[in-house]
Design a protein around this motif. Structure first.
Motif, PDB file in Angstrom:
ATOM      1  N   UNK A  96      -1.250  23.195 -10.468  1.00  0.00           N
ATOM      2  CA  UNK A  96      -1.333  22.369  -9.264  1.00  0.00           C
ATOM      3  C   UNK A  96      -2.407  22.934  -8.351  1.00  0.00           C
ATOM      4  N   UNK A  97      -3.295  22.074  -7.911  1.00  0.00           N
ATOM      5  CA  UNK A  97      -4.315  22.449  -6.930  1.00  0.00           C
ATOM      6  C   UNK A  97      -4.211  21.514  -5.739  1.00  0.00           C
ATOM      7  N   UNK A  98      -4.179  22.073  -4.535  1.00  0.00           N
ATOM      8  CA  UNK A  98      -4.221  21.287  -3.311  1.00  0.00           C
ATOM      9  C   UNK A  98      -5.387  21.770  -2.467  1.00  0.00           C
ATOM     10  N   UNK A  99      -6.248  20.856  -2.069  1.00  0.00           N
ATOM     11  CA  UNK A  99      -7.443  21.222  -1.321  1.00  0.00           C
ATOM     12  C   UNK A  99      -7.621  20.312  -0.116  1.00  0.00           C
ATOM     13  N   UNK A 100      -8.035  20.889   0.991  1.00  0.00           N
ATOM     14  CA  UNK A 100      -8.394  20.110   2.174  1.00  0.00           C
ATOM     15  C   UNK A 100      -9.850  20.397   2.506  1.00  0.00           C
ATOM     16  N   UNK A 101     -10.568  19.345   2.901  1.00  0.00           N
ATOM     17  CA  UNK A 101     -12.008  19.451   3.150  1.00  0.00           C
ATOM     18  C   UNK A 101     -12.284  18.943   4.556  1.00  0.00           C
ATOM     19  N   UNK A 122       0.595  20.303 -21.697  1.00  0.00           N
ATOM     20  CA  UNK A 122      -0.088  20.713 -20.470  1.00  0.00           C
ATOM     21  C   UNK A 122      -0.109  19.572 -19.464  1.00  0.00           C
ATOM     22  N   UNK A 123       0.158  19.912 -18.202  1.00  0.00           N
ATOM     23  CA  UNK A 123       0.104  18.931 -17.123  1.00  0.00           C
ATOM     24  C   UNK A 123      -0.575  19.564 -15.916  1.00  0.00           C
ATOM     25  N   UNK A 124      -1.530  18.858 -15.331  1.00  0.00           N
ATOM     26  CA  UNK A 124      -2.181  19.352 -14.121  1.00  0.00           C
ATOM     27  C   UNK A 124      -2.235  18.246 -13.078  1.00  0.00           C
ATOM     28  N   UNK A 125      -2.148  18.681 -11.812  1.00  0.00           N
ATOM     29  CA  UNK A 125      -2.241  17.742 -10.697  1.00  0.00           C
ATOM     30  C   UNK A 125      -3.148  18.339  -9.642  1.00  0.00           C
ATOM     31  N   UNK A 126      -4.083  17.535  -9.171  1.00  0.00           N
ATOM     32  CA  UNK A 126      -5.053  17.983  -8.178  1.00  0.00           C
ATOM     33  C   UNK A 126      -5.037  17.011  -7.005  1.00  0.00           C
ATOM     34  N   UNK A 127      -4.824  17.560  -5.824  1.00  0.00           N
ATOM     35  CA  UNK A 127      -4.696  16.749  -4.614  1.00  0.00           C
ATOM     36  C   UNK A 127      -5.792  17.179  -3.634  1.00  0.00           C
ATOM     37  N   UNK A 163      -5.316  12.896  -7.152  1.00  0.00           N
ATOM     38  CA  UNK A 163      -5.013  12.074  -5.986  1.00  0.00           C
ATOM     39  C   UNK A 163      -5.910  12.512  -4.831  1.00  0.00           C
ATOM     40  N   UNK A 164      -6.649  11.574  -4.296  1.00  0.00           N
ATOM     41  CA  UNK A 164      -7.559  11.860  -3.185  1.00  0.00           C
ATOM     42  C   UNK A 164      -7.134  11.009  -2.000  1.00  0.00           C
ATOM     43  N   UNK A 165      -6.934  11.666  -0.866  1.00  0.00           N
ATOM     44  CA  UNK A 165      -6.457  10.984   0.336  1.00  0.00           C
ATOM     45  C   UNK A 165      -7.482  11.128   1.454  1.00  0.00           C
ATOM     46  N   UNK A 166      -7.557  10.102   2.265  1.00  0.00           N
ATOM     47  CA  UNK A 166      -8.468  10.089   3.408  1.00  0.00           C
ATOM     48  C   UNK A 166      -7.650  10.175   4.685  1.00  0.00           C
ATOM     49  N   UNK A 167      -8.039  11.112   5.538  1.00  0.00           N
ATOM     50  CA  UNK A 167      -7.365  11.295   6.827  1.00  0.00           C
ATOM     51  C   UNK A 167      -5.850  11.459   6.664  1.00  0.00           C
ATOM     52  N   UNK A 168      -5.497  12.451   5.883  1.00  0.00           N
ATOM     53  CA  UNK A 168      -4.084  12.770   5.721  1.00  0.00           C
ATOM     54  C   UNK A 168      -3.457  12.161   4.502  1.00  0.00           C
ATOM     55  N   UNK A 169      -2.889  10.951   4.659  1.00  0.00           N
ATOM     56  CA  UNK A 169      -2.113  10.370   3.568  1.00  0.00           C
ATOM     57  C   UNK A 169      -2.558   8.963   3.170  1.00  0.00           C
ATOM     58  N   UNK A 170      -3.766   8.562   3.590  1.00  0.00           N
ATOM     59  CA  UNK A 170      -4.278   7.255   3.191  1.00  0.00           C
ATOM     60  C   UNK A 170      -4.900   7.351   1.805  1.00  0.00           C
TER      61      UNK A 170
END
Length: 297
Positions: A96-101, A122-127, A163-170
């Motif tokens: 699991x990777x979580x990144x904020x830019x 194998x399972x990976x999730x990138x947010x 999963x890519x979100x704009x301005x929080x959870x959009x």
């Protein structure tokens, strides 16, 4: 998030330069920050993500967080393919990777491909969380396995979610690739002669030139590749086309508000052809990053 992860990196702007202000990792993850990559004049920090033993073993659950502050540039990469070893029982390896830019920041996430060994799961999730003027380069890809040893799409299960979100959870881009052995059709049969599948995502104002160029190049490349002169297409005795499959196929499309993002999907018969494509089309980032992505691969 930091307390229960295997790794965490924070990049902030200090004295006008992108600087790693926090970096820790623990088994089985190892994060390395080299002193400098490429030119001394560039403003980018590089982080190499490794695993002890050179791969991921059955049952591993690895999580990592990345925070790229306002106005910073960071590159997250690997030194070789991520190997997923054989599964023991029904245990699935997970990442699991979580990144904020931040605002006017750029994150370039360019790992080498995942290589799953026979029977691996194998399972990976990138947010990724962005603001309207953030920029992101994301490469996500997998090879068929150790085909030189006779393993070709021989793993049991592979799942990759981005999963890519704009301005929080959009939601801006939600995508999952699932490869699973079936009782009717195997992965190898569905993939036919293709040994690599890849996805490249380019988002944000800093990548507009790269987006425009890659869209033109992919369109021209596929038009030239799929153009068949009149009368050149033959048929065999069963009535099917004798035209050879192209060794490299790519598609390209825009997404998001005002086409803020571009996604490129690739199927290829060799890993090297994908490396060549990535080096060529990401080479214009050298001035920002200090080095051409995937140089030397």
């Amino acid at each position: 998030m930091e307390s229960n992860t295997n790794g965490y990196v924070v990049v902030e702007r200090i004295r006008g330069k992108s600087t790693i202000t926090r970096c820790f990792s623990k088994y089985p993850l190892k994060l390395i920050n080299p002193n400098k990559v490429g030119s001394s004049t560039n403003d980018a920090v590089w982080i190499y993500c490794l695993t002890y033993g050179g791969g991921i073993v059955s049952g591993d659950a690895i999580s990592c967080g990345v925070k790229v502050g306002d106005g910073c540039t960071a590159v997250f990469t690997t030194q070789s393919s991520t190997k997923v070893y054989k599964s023991v029982g029904s245990k699935c390896s997970e990442q699991l990777l979580e990144a904020s830019i931040g605002s006017k920041a750029l994150l370039v996430f360019i790992p080498d491909p995942v290589t799953c060994f026979s029977t691996a799961m194998y399972s990976q999730k990138q947010i990724f969380r962005l603001v309207p003027d953030s920029s992101l380069v994301l490469v996500d890809w997998i090879t068929c396995g150790r085909h030189a040893s006779g393993e070709k799409w021989d793993f049991a299960f592979y799942k990759s979610t981005n999963n890519i979100f704009l301005e929080g959870y959009q939601p801006l881009f939600l995508d999952t690739v699932l490869l699973e052995q079936g009782s009717i059709s195997t992965i190898a049969r569905r993939m036919q002669d293709y040994l690599v599948i890849a996805m490249v995502i380019l988002i944000g104002p800093q990548l507009k030139q790269v987006q425009n160029q890659i869209q033109m190049d992919v369109k021209k490349m596929m038009s030239d590749l799929l153009y068949i002169p009149s009368g050149a297409l033959g048929y065999n005795s069963r009535g099917s086309s004798s035209q050879c499959k192209p060794a490299f196929i790519a598609s390209c499309s825009a997404f998001g508000p005002k086409g803020i993002g571009v996604v490129i999907r690739i199927s290829a018969m060799t890993t090297e052809s994908v490396y060549q494509f990535l080096r060529r089309h990401l080479s214009s980032l050298e001035m920002q990053l200090g080095a051409v992505p995937y140089h030397g691969r």
